[in-house]
Scaffold this active site. Structure first.
Site, PDB file in Angstrom:
ATOM      1  N   CYS A 183      44.939  44.761  38.311  1.00  0.00           N
ATOM      2  CA  CYS A 183      43.675  44.027  38.443  1.00  0.00           C
ATOM      3  C   CYS A 183      43.673  43.112  39.660  1.00  0.00           C
ATOM      4  CB  CYS A 183      43.351  43.214  37.193  1.00  0.00           C
ATOM      5  SG  CYS A 183      43.159  44.211  35.736  1.00  0.00           S
ATOM      6  N   ASP A 201      44.469  28.664  37.593  1.00  0.00           N
ATOM      7  CA  ASP A 201      44.624  29.724  36.606  1.00  0.00           C
ATOM      8  C   ASP A 201      46.111  29.795  36.224  1.00  0.00           C
ATOM      9  OD1 ASP A 201      45.145  32.163  35.400  1.00  0.00           O
ATOM     10  OD2 ASP A 201      44.131  33.382  36.908  1.00  0.00           O
TER      11      ASP A 201
END
Lengths: 138, 405
Positions: free
Chosen positions: B363, B199
């Protein structure tokens, strides 16, 4: 004993007197710091107000036909805001709390000033208080 | 060419404004970066001059829009050194990219196997794998994090084993800024034949990545964190890996033939691009990539490192200031708490002084739990930030802390 309306007016006047938002925040913070808090044991999971970004615990007790609110929060601004609400609503007749008109938040400019998520948090606190009052007013 | 931050700032008119009477100091770049004029102009130009749907029309505007979009695909290929442009998929964002892969692996991963992530992942690199594990019965494992916010890799040989089907992790942590040992993890994952995904949400704007050098199966980027428009992600995948996966969504553009009975799918990249793509976003992202590459990612990274070091030096004198994630190998993120204050309160009072930071859990709830904090305040730096802005940030922080304590 001042009425809900009178209490609201005191808050509006105090807020109006302060021109800068940083000073208004200082005022909110001071209210938060001087509020009677809940003990660690009292901070139960089911007292948490849903929809607040920080943790806000709200407790209500019945005292005759009056409703007594106690609260705590992990963030001080949230604590100051709930302290203002308690100042207005606590130890007032439950029936009046349930029916109270809350224009003071608009008059203070607080609702416009808060970000939408924080304003939602504020509305959640009010809804929760009115809900308790409604139940107690039976 | 010297790095002239004032010239660069002139490309970002949004920065030149006041918030609550104070000059805006935008330090929430890890959430999203601002867009330079070249990006805004590229989007306008598209709508003013060649807006049309892509791949379908024979008419000139459609051809121009298609050419514009496909040239960005090639630009992205070159940027990350993929073998071919067909290995570049345009998605809705990194969340969409990871879900595409996790969904695609549903019939490939099976019970008895495991999926490996890390404790410092964004929810978008946790939840799709939890869902995959729920569907397949596979086990979800993770690398823990030490007190400096670095991955603990001592147990790599027991965490990644012969039953590991997938290894997925971030290059740079959004919550901490830690740069992870990508090649170490990839080599181990490859040695057991696992599918690999990196990612690149936070690394895109700060680091050059060569997907062939890494030999990674999938790599994903976010346009809006790289000075491009929102709503666009990049998913790189090796041809053979992409071809082995079923499409994630059905619809237009991703098909070869459709009858009322059944459909056959197009080849890559179209198989994974159902529906009309985010054309203006793609065109804008092309302009953003050109902008970033003209400045040079190494130059940008050097500028941001200087800002980070300066911010750490400035803020360390504040009583109770604690950095969350103090790895020596970090990129442009200053995640912190000030003892005796709540991050939300800091965020509100900094905003009142014109300083935009992120507060909360970013998050990444698991890593917040690991550090036993309810959340942090995070200042993150970009190519247009200055030392003067860090001075303003520090002054605002000191004022906020004094009010709160």
């Amino acid at each position: 004993m001042s009425s809900i309306q009178e209490k609201q007016q005191v808050l509006i006047d105090d807020f109006d007197f302060l021109e800068e938002w940083m000073d208004k925040y200082s005022h909110i913070i001071e209210m938060g710091k001087s509020m009677a808090t809940l003990s660690e044991d009292e901070k139960e999971e089911d007292l948490l107000v849903k929809g607040c970004q920080s943790k806000v615990w709200l407790k209500a007790e019945k005292n005759g036909d009056h409703v007594i609110f106690k609260a705590d929060a992990d963030a001080i601004i949230a604590k100051g805001i709930v302290a203002m609400l308690i100042d207005v609503f606590s130890d007032q007749p439950a029936k009046e709390v349930a029916q109270a008109d809350l224009d003071f938040l608009d008059k203070m400019g607080l609702k416009d000033h808060l970000s939408p998520t924080r304003a939602n948090g504020l509305m959640s606190m009010i809804t929760q208080m009115k809900y308790y009052a409604l139940v107690f007013a039976g | 060419m010297a790095y002239n931050v004032q010239d660069i700032r002139a490309q970002f008119p949004i920065l030149n404004q006041k918030i609550h009477g104070h000059p805006l100091v935008y330090l929430d770049n890890a959430a999203t970066s601002q867009k330079p004029l070249v990006v805004i102009n590229a989007i306008s130009d598209y709508y003013l001059n060649y807006n049309a749907n892509v791949h379908r029309g024979v008419h000139t505007l459609s051809q121009r829009a298609t050419d514009g979009m496909e040239s960005v695909r090639e630009q992205v290929r070159a940027h990350i050194n993929a073998k071919e442009a067909a290995e570049i998929i345009f998605t809705r964002g990194i969340t969409d990219s990871i879900n595409t892969i996790a969904f695609g692996l549903s019939s490939i991963v099976s019970k008895g196997q495991n999926v490996v992530i890390t404790e410092m992942e964004h929810h978008s690199n946790i939840v799709p794998w939890q869902m995959l594990c729920e569907r397949t019965g596979a086990e979800l494992r993770y690398f823990p994090v030490n007190a400096h916010g670095e991955l603990v890799v001592d147990q790599i040989d027991t965490i990644i084993d012969k039953d590991t089907a997938v290894v997925s992790f971030n290059h740079i942590s959004n919550a901490l800024g830690t740069i992870n040992p990508v090649q170490l993890l990839l080599k181990k994952a490859q040695s057991v034949g696992a599918w690999t995904l990196v990612d690149g949400a936070q690394s895109g704007p700060h680091a050059m990545v060569d997907v062939q050098e890494w030999d990674v199966d999938f790599f994903t980027l976010s346009s809006h964190k790289m000075y491009g428009p929102t709503g666009l992600g990049i998913l790189y995948g090796k041809r053979e890996r992409l071809e082995a996966l079923p499409p994630y969504q059905g619809g237009g553009e991703m098909i070869a033939t459709v009858t009322m009975k059944e459909s056959s799918y197009a080849g890559i990249p179209h198989k994974f691009e159902a529906g009309t793509p985010h054309i203006e976003g793609i065109i804008g992202f092309g302009a953003a990539l050109t902008f970033v590459n003209e400045l040079g990612i190494e130059n940008i990274a050097a500028h941001e490192s200087e800002l980070l070091a300066y911010a750490v030096e400035q803020c360390s004198s504040i009583e109770g200031f604690r950095i969350i994630g103090d790895s020596l190998n970090k990129a442009s993120v200053l995640s912190f708490v000030v003892d005796g204050t709540h991050s939300y309160d800091l965020g509100v009072l900094l905003d009142q002084q014109g300083v935009a930071i992120r507060t909360g859990q970013h998050c990444t709830q698991p890593i917040m739990d690991a550090f036993c904090v309810s959340g942090t305040a995070r200042a993150s730096f970009a190519l247009y930030n200055t030392k003067e802005e860090i001075d303003l940030f520090k002054a605002a922080l000191v004022k906020a802390v004094n009010m709160l304590k």
